[in-house]
Write a protein that holds these residues in place. Structure first.
Motif, PDB file in Angstrom:
ATOM      1  N   SER A 306      -1.482  -4.145   7.269  1.00  0.00           N
ATOM      2  CA  SER A 306      -1.809  -4.219   5.846  1.00  0.00           C
ATOM      3  C   SER A 306      -2.922  -5.224   5.563  1.00  0.00           C
ATOM      4  O   SER A 306      -3.853  -4.939   4.795  1.00  0.00           O
ATOM      5  CB  SER A 306      -0.548  -4.565   5.039  1.00  0.00           C
ATOM      6  OG  SER A 306       0.024  -5.777   5.480  1.00  0.00           O
ATOM      7  N   SER A 309      -6.364  -3.983   7.042  1.00  0.00           N
ATOM      8  CA  SER A 309      -6.831  -2.804   6.313  1.00  0.00           C
ATOM      9  C   SER A 309      -7.401  -3.203   4.958  1.00  0.00           C
ATOM     10  O   SER A 309      -8.471  -2.721   4.539  1.00  0.00           O
ATOM     11  CB  SER A 309      -5.691  -1.799   6.125  1.00  0.00           C
ATOM     12  OG  SER A 309      -5.186  -1.378   7.361  1.00  0.00           O
ATOM     13  N   ALA A 313     -11.219  -3.033   3.260  1.00  0.00           N
ATOM     14  CA  ALA A 313     -11.488  -2.490   1.924  1.00  0.00           C
ATOM     15  C   ALA A 313     -12.234  -3.499   1.061  1.00  0.00           C
ATOM     16  O   ALA A 313     -13.187  -3.149   0.341  1.00  0.00           O
ATOM     17  CB  ALA A 313     -10.169  -2.092   1.264  1.00  0.00           C
ATOM     18  N   VAL A 320      -8.620  -1.584  -4.762  1.00  0.00           N
ATOM     19  CA  VAL A 320      -7.326  -0.983  -4.423  1.00  0.00           C
ATOM     20  C   VAL A 320      -6.400  -1.114  -5.630  1.00  0.00           C
ATOM     21  O   VAL A 320      -6.090  -2.223  -6.073  1.00  0.00           O
ATOM     22  CB  VAL A 320      -6.699  -1.686  -3.192  1.00  0.00           C
ATOM     23  CG1 VAL A 320      -5.362  -1.052  -2.842  1.00  0.00           C
ATOM     24  CG2 VAL A 320      -7.654  -1.613  -2.007  1.00  0.00           C
ATOM     25  N   ASP A 321      -5.949   0.026  -6.154  1.00  0.00           N
ATOM     26  CA  ASP A 321      -5.036  -0.024  -7.302  1.00  0.00           C
ATOM     27  C   ASP A 321      -3.596  -0.178  -6.829  1.00  0.00           C
ATOM     28  O   ASP A 321      -3.294  -0.117  -5.629  1.00  0.00           O
ATOM     29  CB  ASP A 321      -5.192   1.229  -8.166  1.00  0.00           C
ATOM     30  CG  ASP A 321      -5.027   2.526  -7.366  1.00  0.00           C
ATOM     31  OD1 ASP A 321      -4.415   2.473  -6.274  1.00  0.00           O
ATOM     32  OD2 ASP A 321      -5.514   3.582  -7.813  1.00  0.00           O
ATOM     33  N   PRO A 323      -0.781   1.794  -7.203  1.00  0.00           N
ATOM     34  CA  PRO A 323      -0.151   2.909  -6.470  1.00  0.00           C
ATOM     35  C   PRO A 323      -0.626   2.999  -5.018  1.00  0.00           C
ATOM     36  O   PRO A 323       0.181   3.260  -4.117  1.00  0.00           O
ATOM     37  CB  PRO A 323      -0.582   4.142  -7.275  1.00  0.00           C
ATOM     38  CG  PRO A 323      -0.829   3.624  -8.657  1.00  0.00           C
ATOM     39  CD  PRO A 323      -1.417   2.263  -8.453  1.00  0.00           C
ATOM     40  N   THR A 324      -1.932   2.779  -4.797  1.00  0.00           N
ATOM     41  CA  THR A 324      -2.443   2.831  -3.428  1.00  0.00           C
ATOM     42  C   THR A 324      -1.877   1.694  -2.595  1.00  0.00           C
ATOM     43  O   THR A 324      -1.574   1.857  -1.413  1.00  0.00           O
ATOM     44  CB  THR A 324      -3.981   2.766  -3.419  1.00  0.00           C
ATOM     45  OG1 THR A 324      -4.497   3.804  -4.256  1.00  0.00           O
ATOM     46  CG2 THR A 324      -4.519   2.942  -2.010  1.00  0.00           C
ATOM     47  N   ALA A 325      -1.736   0.523  -3.216  1.00  0.00           N
ATOM     48  CA  ALA A 325      -1.159  -0.622  -2.507  1.00  0.00           C
ATOM     49  C   ALA A 325       0.283  -0.340  -2.100  1.00  0.00           C
ATOM     50  O   ALA A 325       0.718  -0.694  -0.998  1.00  0.00           O
ATOM     51  CB  ALA A 325      -1.225  -1.869  -3.387  1.00  0.00           C
ATOM     52  N   LEU A 327       1.557   2.645  -1.592  1.00  0.00           N
ATOM     53  CA  LEU A 327       1.484   3.630  -0.511  1.00  0.00           C
ATOM     54  C   LEU A 327       1.122   2.955   0.808  1.00  0.00           C
ATOM     55  O   LEU A 327       1.671   3.302   1.867  1.00  0.00           O
ATOM     56  CB  LEU A 327       0.457   4.704  -0.854  1.00  0.00           C
ATOM     57  CG  LEU A 327       0.247   5.810   0.193  1.00  0.00           C
ATOM     58  CD1 LEU A 327       1.552   6.558   0.443  1.00  0.00           C
ATOM     59  CD2 LEU A 327      -0.859   6.764  -0.259  1.00  0.00           C
ATOM     60  N   LEU A 328       0.234   1.949   0.751  1.00  0.00           N
ATOM     61  CA  LEU A 328      -0.139   1.228   1.963  1.00  0.00           C
ATOM     62  C   LEU A 328       1.065   0.511   2.562  1.00  0.00           C
ATOM     63  O   LEU A 328       1.225   0.468   3.787  1.00  0.00           O
ATOM     64  CB  LEU A 328      -1.249   0.221   1.657  1.00  0.00           C
ATOM     65  CG  LEU A 328      -1.675  -0.686   2.821  1.00  0.00           C
ATOM     66  CD1 LEU A 328      -2.209   0.132   3.990  1.00  0.00           C
ATOM     67  CD2 LEU A 328      -2.715  -1.697   2.356  1.00  0.00           C
ATOM     68  N   LEU A 356      -6.599   5.616   4.208  1.00  0.00           N
ATOM     69  CA  LEU A 356      -6.116   5.728   2.823  1.00  0.00           C
ATOM     70  C   LEU A 356      -7.213   5.399   1.828  1.00  0.00           C
ATOM     71  O   LEU A 356      -7.208   5.884   0.696  1.00  0.00           O
ATOM     72  CB  LEU A 356      -4.929   4.786   2.598  1.00  0.00           C
ATOM     73  CG  LEU A 356      -3.618   5.105   3.307  1.00  0.00           C
ATOM     74  CD1 LEU A 356      -2.621   3.978   3.073  1.00  0.00           C
ATOM     75  CD2 LEU A 356      -3.053   6.423   2.821  1.00  0.00           C
ATOM     76  N   PHE A 357      -8.164   4.546   2.232  1.00  0.00           N
ATOM     77  CA  PHE A 357      -9.245   4.132   1.342  1.00  0.00           C
ATOM     78  C   PHE A 357     -10.544   4.874   1.621  1.00  0.00           C
ATOM     79  O   PHE A 357     -11.597   4.516   1.092  1.00  0.00           O
ATOM     80  CB  PHE A 357      -9.489   2.620   1.504  1.00  0.00           C
ATOM     81  CG  PHE A 357      -8.241   1.793   1.458  1.00  0.00           C
ATOM     82  CD1 PHE A 357      -7.435   1.791   0.334  1.00  0.00           C
ATOM     83  CD2 PHE A 357      -7.852   1.030   2.548  1.00  0.00           C
ATOM     84  CE1 PHE A 357      -6.280   1.034   0.288  1.00  0.00           C
ATOM     85  CE2 PHE A 357      -6.692   0.269   2.511  1.00  0.00           C
ATOM     86  CZ  PHE A 357      -5.893   0.279   1.370  1.00  0.00           C
TER      87      PHE A 357
END
Length: 409
Positions: A306, A309, A313, A320-321, A323-325, A327-328, A356-357
């Motif tokens: 994490s 990654s 980014a 990174v919003d 929801p994406t965080a 999901l990460l 993911l990004f």
């Protein structure tokens, strides 16, 4: 004449004290006599090789003996241990994500990374590697130290041998005791091994090579310390309902220190099994939970995936919003659990998280290269957290069950 007093001193002095003295002696040796460190470094290599050599056989025999001699109706507490493993790994990933957002790291990305291993392309490949490891040939699993395959065969043979004669099951128990004695002999050599490892590490790398990545290392190691000293104690407290620090600090002192310098969860399995025995934990539980934890309980790997990654980014200016965080965190946890099935461990799972990004493979493999550069400290801290957490959570589950049983009396 000197040998007898030395042996007497070793018997009177705790192993932890001897290891601390070896740490200090190794650092002093590296700075005072760096030219001689390759010679003493051989002690460290021999120690790690001995642990790695005996660990696969130990896991196979110990798990087989434990399951074959298990009495029907007795609980092995594996379900609560597995839940603790899952919660601990997910919590570690969350800590890594929040720390990366609070203290973003910027990487210097220039040339393409060179690596002999290929990173997995998606989560399905990671899970497929785990499945293929589980159905590996038992002889090959022992030769290559494939602990997923060893565990599957040990559990299967143990269940089958529950219907064997009493003499056969007693033989397995005797083999387990014999291998345990061998392990105890190897562990007594830990101070010499740690001395060689520390001397070689400080002489070869020192601290100068890591200063350029000080911020990234600070975030990584800070997250791992936070998980070890705050998150894990909170999880243990929720389980055992009393002060968790005596247990946590004991496990860190006796498991994390050796894991830090061996940099191998597999090599630390015998250390954890010996510690679990001294803690008087349920043997049917720890003989399975600790080898299993060495393959799937990867809080440190979740932090590494994490943090690196999100560093990639941030370097590329990717926002990174939330929801994406989230999901990460999930992806990092799943990838961390599958790190044992991927050559290169957690670092080669970073490109999967970077995808993911929308980060290209060329860029993400540069991040992997940076991971290898700081790996001398990152991998050591990651292994120390991973391995010590195995015995911490196993002990928490066993002690919680003891407290529950005592309340019923």
């Amino acid at each position: 004449m000197i040998l007898k007093p030395l042996l007497h001193w070793m018997q009177r002095t705790s192993l932890v004290t001897q290891i601390v003295m070896a740490l200090i002696a190794g650092i002093a040796f590296a700075f005072l006599w760096p030219a001689a460190t390759p010679s003493v470094g051989l002690l460290g290599k021999l120690f790690i090789s001995a642990l790695k050599a005996v660990a696969p056989v130990l896991v196979l025999i110990l798990v087989m003996a434990s399951i074959s001699n298990h009495r029907p109706g007795d609980s092995t507490l594996m379900r609560p241990v597995l839940w603790l493993y899952v919660i601990g790994t997910l919590a570690a990933a969350i800590v890594g994500v929040f720390a990366s957002m609070l203290f973003p790291s910027t990487l210097v990305l220039q040339t393409a990374a060179v690596t002999d291993a290929a990173a997995p392309g998606n989560v399905q490949e990671v899970l497929m590697a785990l499945v293929l490891s589980a159905v590996d040939n038992p002889v090959n699993a022992l030769l290559t130290a494939n602990y997923i395959g060893i565990l599957v065969w040990a559990v299967g043979l143990g269940l089958a041998l529950r219907h064997a004669s009493e003499g056969t099951r007693k033989l397995l128990g005797d083999l387990s005791n014999a291998i345990t004695l061998i392990i105890q002999g190897v562990i007594r050599c830990a101070p010499l091994g740690i001395f060689g490892l520390v001397a070689a590490t400080f002489a070869d790398v020192g601290t100068a090579a890591l200063l350029g990545y000080a911020h990234l290392l600070t975030v990584l190691v800070g997250c791992m310390l936070f998980v070890a000293l705050v998150v894990n104690p909170l999880i243990v407290f929720a389980k055992i309902r009393r002060n968790p620090y005596p247990l946590v600090l004991m496990c860190l002192r006796e498991s994390a220190v050796t894991a830090f310098f061996t940099r191998s969860s597999a090599a630390n399995i015998p250390i954890n099994l010996a510690l679990a025995k001294r803690l008087n934990l349920d043997e049917d539980t720890y003989s399975i939970a600790i080898p299993l934890g060495a393959t799937i309980n990867m809080a440190g790997a979740a932090i590494t995936i994490s943090v690196l990654s999100l560093a990639a980014a941030h370097t590329l200016g990717i926002v990174v919003d939330i929801p994406t965080a989230i999901l990460l965190c999930v992806v990092a946890s799943v990838c961390a659990c599958g790190a044992a099935g991927v050559a290169g461990g957690s670092l080669l799972l970073i490109p999967l998280a970077c995808s993911l990004f929308g980060i290209s493979s060329d860029v993400s493999m540069q991040v992997v290269a940076i991971g290898f550069i700081i790996g001398i400290l990152q991998d050591s801290a990651e292994t120390a957290l991973n391995s010590s957490t195995d015995v911490i959570f196993t002990a928490a589950a066993c002690q919680a069950e003891e407290r529950k049983n005592a309340a019923l009396i």
